[in-house]
Design a protein around this motif. Structure first.
Motif, PDB file in Angstrom:
ATOM      1  N   PRO A  66       0.828  -1.208   0.000  1.00  0.00           N
ATOM      2  CA  PRO A  66       0.000   0.000   0.000  1.00  0.00           C
ATOM      3  C   PRO A  66       0.863   1.259   0.000  1.00  0.00           C
ATOM      4  N   ILE A  67       0.358   2.296  -0.607  1.00  0.00           N
ATOM      5  CA  ILE A  67       1.083   3.569  -0.663  1.00  0.00           C
ATOM      6  C   ILE A  67       0.819   4.386   0.591  1.00  0.00           C
ATOM      7  N   PHE A  68      -0.444   4.409   1.021  1.00  0.00           N
ATOM      8  CA  PHE A  68      -0.811   5.145   2.224  1.00  0.00           C
ATOM      9  C   PHE A  68      -1.189   4.153   3.321  1.00  0.00           C
ATOM     10  N   THR A  75      -6.621  10.503   7.386  1.00  0.00           N
ATOM     11  CA  THR A  75      -6.257  11.909   7.570  1.00  0.00           C
ATOM     12  C   THR A  75      -6.455  12.699   6.278  1.00  0.00           C
ATOM     13  N   LEU A  76      -6.049  12.135   5.144  1.00  0.00           N
ATOM     14  CA  LEU A  76      -6.240  12.809   3.851  1.00  0.00           C
ATOM     15  C   LEU A  76      -7.713  13.081   3.593  1.00  0.00           C
ATOM     16  N   VAL A  77      -8.528  12.059   3.829  1.00  0.00           N
ATOM     17  CA  VAL A  77      -9.970  12.200   3.587  1.00  0.00           C
ATOM     18  C   VAL A  77     -10.562  13.272   4.496  1.00  0.00           C
ATOM     19  N   ARG A  78     -10.153  13.266   5.754  1.00  0.00           N
ATOM     20  CA  ARG A  78     -10.709  14.229   6.718  1.00  0.00           C
ATOM     21  C   ARG A  78     -10.338  15.668   6.350  1.00  0.00           C
ATOM     22  N   TYR A  89      -5.127  17.090  -5.088  1.00  0.00           N
ATOM     23  CA  TYR A  89      -4.035  18.025  -4.803  1.00  0.00           C
ATOM     24  C   TYR A  89      -3.254  17.607  -3.563  1.00  0.00           C
ATOM     25  N   LEU A  90      -3.962  17.296  -2.489  1.00  0.00           N
ATOM     26  CA  LEU A  90      -3.293  16.920  -1.249  1.00  0.00           C
ATOM     27  C   LEU A  90      -2.544  15.600  -1.413  1.00  0.00           C
ATOM     28  N   CYS A  91      -3.148  14.625  -2.087  1.00  0.00           N
ATOM     29  CA  CYS A  91      -2.467  13.345  -2.311  1.00  0.00           C
ATOM     30  C   CYS A  91      -1.188  13.545  -3.117  1.00  0.00           C
TER      31      CYS A  91
END
Length: 106
Positions: A66-68, A75-78, A89-91
């Motif tokens: 897995p990458i994340f 956290t990215l989703v939140r 953009y954040l990813c």
């Protein structure tokens, strides 16, 4: 001079973030009067946010682990509130930072 019965020769399509809609509604009434159609991309429902990121990663990632981590994905989703453009953009930024730090999974 063009007679008033002939349609305009130029059509404009504006694509942008919610600020564009606000600008049309509040700051530029002259532009809003010419608007015939508008669409808004809503944030993804919470159940679709993690799968969206995983699907995007599956298109570009090499086979492997897995990458994340699950915590990073949460956290990215939140932090993006489900807005697809913000998630992309954040990813991208997090992937770049992880690559520079030679860290996997992130």
């Amino acid at each position: 001079m063009v007679p008033p019965t002939i349609e305009p020769l130029v059509q404009l399509v504006l694509v942008g973030r919610p600020a564009v809609q606000y600008l049309l509604a509040h700051g530029r009434a002259d532009l809003a009067q010419w608007s015939l159609l508008h669409a808004v991309i809503q944030p993804l429902p919470p159940a679709e946010r993690g799968p969206y990121i995983r699907q995007r990663l599956a298109r570009v990632a090499l086979p492997g682990g897995p990458i994340f981590t699950p915590e990073a994905l949460t956290t990215l989703v939140r932090h993006t509130n489900g807005v697809p453009r913000d998630m992309n953009y954040l990813c991208a930024n997090v992937l770049q930072a992880g690559f520079q730090a030679q860290q996997q999974p992130i």
